[in-house]
Design a protein around this motif. Structure first.
Motif, PDB file in Angstrom:
ATOM      1  N   GLU A 106     -38.865 -11.633 -18.828  1.00  0.00           N
ATOM      2  CA  GLU A 106     -39.440 -10.418 -19.404  1.00  0.00           C
ATOM      3  C   GLU A 106     -40.957 -10.511 -19.492  1.00  0.00           C
ATOM      4  O   GLU A 106     -41.670  -9.523 -19.273  1.00  0.00           O
ATOM      5  CB  GLU A 106     -38.841 -10.159 -20.791  1.00  0.00           C
ATOM      6  CG  GLU A 106     -37.390  -9.720 -20.768  1.00  0.00           C
ATOM      7  CD  GLU A 106     -37.215  -8.397 -20.029  1.00  0.00           C
ATOM      8  OE1 GLU A 106     -38.006  -7.471 -20.274  1.00  0.00           O
ATOM      9  OE2 GLU A 106     -36.292  -8.299 -19.197  1.00  0.00           O
TER      10      GLU A 106
ATOM     11  N   LYS B   7     -42.284  -9.890 -16.014  1.00  0.00           N
ATOM     12  CA  LYS B   7     -42.171  -8.462 -15.679  1.00  0.00           C
ATOM     13  C   LYS B   7     -43.300  -7.656 -16.320  1.00  0.00           C
ATOM     14  O   LYS B   7     -43.946  -6.833 -15.659  1.00  0.00           O
ATOM     15  CB  LYS B   7     -40.823  -7.910 -16.146  1.00  0.00           C
ATOM     16  CG  LYS B   7     -39.651  -8.244 -15.251  1.00  0.00           C
ATOM     17  CD  LYS B   7     -38.329  -7.872 -15.898  1.00  0.00           C
ATOM     18  CE  LYS B   7     -38.275  -6.430 -16.344  1.00  0.00           C
ATOM     19  NZ  LYS B   7     -36.972  -6.103 -16.979  1.00  0.00           N
ATOM     20  N   ALA B   8     -43.539  -7.871 -17.586  1.00  0.00           N
ATOM     21  CA  ALA B   8     -44.580  -7.122 -18.290  1.00  0.00           C
ATOM     22  C   ALA B   8     -45.955  -7.404 -17.690  1.00  0.00           C
ATOM     23  O   ALA B   8     -46.787  -6.492 -17.547  1.00  0.00           O
ATOM     24  CB  ALA B   8     -44.564  -7.475 -19.775  1.00  0.00           C
ATOM     25  N   THR B   9     -46.197  -8.651 -17.318  1.00  0.00           N
ATOM     26  CA  THR B   9     -47.484  -9.016 -16.738  1.00  0.00           C
ATOM     27  C   THR B   9     -47.649  -8.410 -15.354  1.00  0.00           C
ATOM     28  O   THR B   9     -48.727  -7.903 -15.000  1.00  0.00           O
ATOM     29  CB  THR B   9     -47.612 -10.546 -16.668  1.00  0.00           C
ATOM     30  OG1 THR B   9     -47.369 -11.096 -17.959  1.00  0.00           O
ATOM     31  CG2 THR B   9     -48.987 -10.951 -16.188  1.00  0.00           C
ATOM     32  N   ALA B  10     -46.593  -8.450 -14.544  1.00  0.00           N
ATOM     33  CA  ALA B  10     -46.650  -7.858 -13.208  1.00  0.00           C
ATOM     34  C   ALA B  10     -46.939  -6.362 -13.280  1.00  0.00           C
ATOM     35  O   ALA B  10     -47.664  -5.811 -12.444  1.00  0.00           O
ATOM     36  CB  ALA B  10     -45.337  -8.107 -12.467  1.00  0.00           C
ATOM     37  N   PHE B  11     -46.399  -5.700 -14.277  1.00  0.00           N
ATOM     38  CA  PHE B  11     -46.668  -4.274 -14.471  1.00  0.00           C
ATOM     39  C   PHE B  11     -48.161  -4.034 -14.692  1.00  0.00           C
ATOM     40  O   PHE B  11     -48.770  -3.153 -14.078  1.00  0.00           O
ATOM     41  CB  PHE B  11     -45.858  -3.755 -15.655  1.00  0.00           C
ATOM     42  CG  PHE B  11     -46.137  -2.320 -16.006  1.00  0.00           C
ATOM     43  CD1 PHE B  11     -45.532  -1.294 -15.299  1.00  0.00           C
ATOM     44  CD2 PHE B  11     -47.015  -1.999 -17.032  1.00  0.00           C
ATOM     45  CE1 PHE B  11     -45.795   0.034 -15.616  1.00  0.00           C
ATOM     46  CE2 PHE B  11     -47.284  -0.673 -17.349  1.00  0.00           C
ATOM     47  CZ  PHE B  11     -46.668   0.343 -16.639  1.00  0.00           C
ATOM     48  N   LYS B  12     -48.778  -4.831 -15.544  1.00  0.00           N
ATOM     49  CA  LYS B  12     -50.202  -4.663 -15.845  1.00  0.00           C
ATOM     50  C   LYS B  12     -51.057  -4.945 -14.609  1.00  0.00           C
ATOM     51  O   LYS B  12     -52.024  -4.222 -14.330  1.00  0.00           O
ATOM     52  CB  LYS B  12     -50.601  -5.593 -16.985  1.00  0.00           C
ATOM     53  CG  LYS B  12     -49.917  -5.278 -18.309  1.00  0.00           C
ATOM     54  CD  LYS B  12     -50.191  -6.366 -19.343  1.00  0.00           C
ATOM     55  CE  LYS B  12     -49.399  -6.133 -20.621  1.00  0.00           C
ATOM     56  NZ  LYS B  12     -49.588  -7.229 -21.600  1.00  0.00           N
TER      57      LYS B  12
ATOM     58  N   ALA C  51     -38.630 -11.024 -10.933  1.00  0.00           N
ATOM     59  CA  ALA C  51     -39.311 -10.456 -12.095  1.00  0.00           C
ATOM     60  C   ALA C  51     -40.601  -9.744 -11.686  1.00  0.00           C
ATOM     61  O   ALA C  51     -40.943  -8.689 -12.235  1.00  0.00           O
ATOM     62  CB  ALA C  51     -39.616 -11.553 -13.116  1.00  0.00           C
TER      63      ALA C  51
ATOM     64  N   LYS D 272     -39.541  -6.369 -10.219  1.00  0.00           N
ATOM     65  CA  LYS D 272     -39.046  -5.464 -11.253  1.00  0.00           C
ATOM     66  C   LYS D 272     -40.184  -4.895 -12.090  1.00  0.00           C
ATOM     67  O   LYS D 272     -40.172  -3.713 -12.449  1.00  0.00           O
ATOM     68  CB  LYS D 272     -38.038  -6.191 -12.151  1.00  0.00           C
ATOM     69  CG  LYS D 272     -36.681  -6.427 -11.504  1.00  0.00           C
ATOM     70  CD  LYS D 272     -35.787  -7.255 -12.415  1.00  0.00           C
ATOM     71  CE  LYS D 272     -34.394  -7.443 -11.815  1.00  0.00           C
ATOM     72  NZ  LYS D 272     -33.552  -8.365 -12.626  1.00  0.00           N
ATOM     73  N   GLY D 273     -41.157  -5.716 -12.405  1.00  0.00           N
ATOM     74  CA  GLY D 273     -42.288  -5.232 -13.179  1.00  0.00           C
ATOM     75  C   GLY D 273     -43.211  -4.357 -12.368  1.00  0.00           C
ATOM     76  O   GLY D 273     -43.696  -3.318 -12.838  1.00  0.00           O
TER      77      GLY D 273
END
Length: 454
Positions: free
Chosen positions: A243, A246-251, A315, A318-319
């Protein structure tokens, strides 16, 4: 897309402390209008097309860097596979086109240009063979030109005749640039299931399904992911780790999406894809290997490495896909040995072997990348390594690639020095026992049963 002040502050912190960057803005160009029967005139058309279309690419990228404070490390051009535009010429040597590409790259100030390429997954035309024959000389005569050949696909199987030819061309490209640490082979990659919108070199080319001009962006950020994982307690379970990635990849991807939209808008070209790959550099802390070790693997290449890489790759995707509607290219985690300080360290320690890297390619973004091998490696051995890697891609319906660098005159324990983002490559041992008969059977390895999806 709404960017909040808090996000801007967080992104700048990633840039300043964790090596976040936009790895590349790549302008994809269709060169089909450059066809001519005279190779010199065709080369001139290619030069004119590239210099006209890319005239503002570098200034716009530099302007974006200043405005947003995010480094754009490379500005690149990818073009229509050159074999597809050379059928009209009778010239046997197609390297004049590569020379024109290199001249254009220097004129507009880009770092690399890709597309001296052929797609021969089901068979090679006369022009395809001329291009493959021209690759070693073309790469030796140029500084910024990169070459790729697609040797197979899940739908077509593997073209073993062209695979054998390219095994020899890899060795020859290294020999012709032996005085430059064999960099010719470092600018050459062979694929299975090559994609048409890849912004990363050496495999970038502008596919037939693309618009006349497109802007493709590749992001990076291994250092950011590693820093986030370093803050997690050692007793955090694997779901928590995934998780966080994922959150870091989104940013990271949101920063790339913003830059891609702005670059396309200012240049007046179509926005293509965002490749959200974790692309490492030799800089300390900017390493995919160190992410795997932060997940808990003792040393990259040790037991558990493939499982950790599989989770990381998943991950990241997904992010990233939540931050852009145009994710494409290769998108995952790259494991180039020479470009990753952690990979280099593990290889020098003898923990990371060629066989382990092959296993890792089953779950990573591409394949065996920037790996130096002894200079006396046989063509049969290179063929076998390519065949193994392409088979992984064919059976698993994923992109796989091989960028081997035979270190001419060097042996295991020596190194090749490339500098910059390419780093240096320790010469790794290669297992003996390649079959002479297997390499010379030729023909085409049939497509697997899972190719029948209609």
């Amino acid at each position: 897309m709404q960017i909040t002040p808090a996000e801007v502050q967080e992104t700048l912190a990633m840039v300043n402390r964790q090596n976040l960057d936009i790895r590349t803005i790549t302008l994809g160009l269709n060169l089909r209008a450059c066809v001519h029967s005279d190779i010199k005139k065709q080369a001139a058309h290619v030069y004119d097309r590239m210099t006209t279309a890319a005239e503002r690419l570098v200034p716009v990228a530099e302007q974006l860097e200043r405005e947003y404070g995010i480094p754009i490390i490379n500005k690149r051009i990818s073009v229509t596979p050159i074999a597809e535009i050379c059928a009209a010429t009778e010239a046997a040597d197609l390297s004049p086109i590569a020379v024109a590409m290199d001249k254009a790259a220097k004129e507009v100030g880009v770092n690399f240009v890709g597309g001296f390429s052929a797609l021969v997954q089901k068979g090679a035309s006369r022009t395809d063979n001329k291009l493959m024959d021209s690759i070693p000389e073309a790469l030796a005569a140029t500084d910024f030109v990169c070459s790729s050949v697609n040797l197979g696909s899940t739908r077509a199987g593997l073209n073993l005749d062209s695979m054998w030819k390219m095994a020899g061309q890899i060795k020859k490209a290294a020999e012709l640039t032996a005085d430059k640490d064999c960099i010719g082979a470092g600018k050459l990659v062979v694929f299975c299931n090559a994609v048409e919108d890849n912004p990363f070199m050496a495999g970038a080319f502008h596919g037939s399904g693309e618009a006349a001009e497109t802007i493709n962006v590749g992001v990076s950020g291994p250092g950011v992911v590693r820093a986030v994982l370093a803050d997690l307690p050692e007793d955090a379970d694997m779901t928590t780790v995934a998780e966080a990635i994922k959150a870091t990849a989104f940013k990271i991807t949101r920063a790339g999406e913003l830059m891609a939209r702005e670059a396309a808008k200012r240049l007046g070209y179509e926005k293509g894809i965002l490749d959200l790959s974790l692309a490492p550099t030799p800089a300390r802390g900017d390493s995919v290997a160190e992410i795997l070790e932060a997940i808990g693997v003792g040393t990259c290449g040790g037991p558990g490495t493939t499982a950790a890489l599989a989770m990381l790759n998943d991950a990241v995707k997904k992010g990233g896909v939540m931050a852009s509607s145009g994710v494409g290219g290769l998108s995952g985690a790259f494991i180039p040995v020479s470009e990753d300080a952690g990979m280099i360290r593990a290889a020098e320690a003898g923990v990371l072997s060629l066989e382990k890297l092959e296993a890792m390619t089953c779950v990573c973004s591409v394949g065996l990348d920037m790996i130096a091998v002894p200079g006396d490696i046989s063509q049969e051995t290179i063929f076998g390594i390519i065949a193994d890697e392409c088979a992984i891609g064919m059976i698993n319906n994923k992109t796989t690639a091989v960028r081997l660098i035979p270190a001419i005159g060097k042996k295991v324990g020596d190194r090749l020095e490339f500098g910059g983002l390419l780093g240096y490559a320790p010469v790794m041992p290669v297992r003996e026992g390649a079959g002479h008969v297997f390499a010379h059977r030729g023909g085409r390895m049939p497509a697997p049963l899972n190719s029948l999806k209609n």
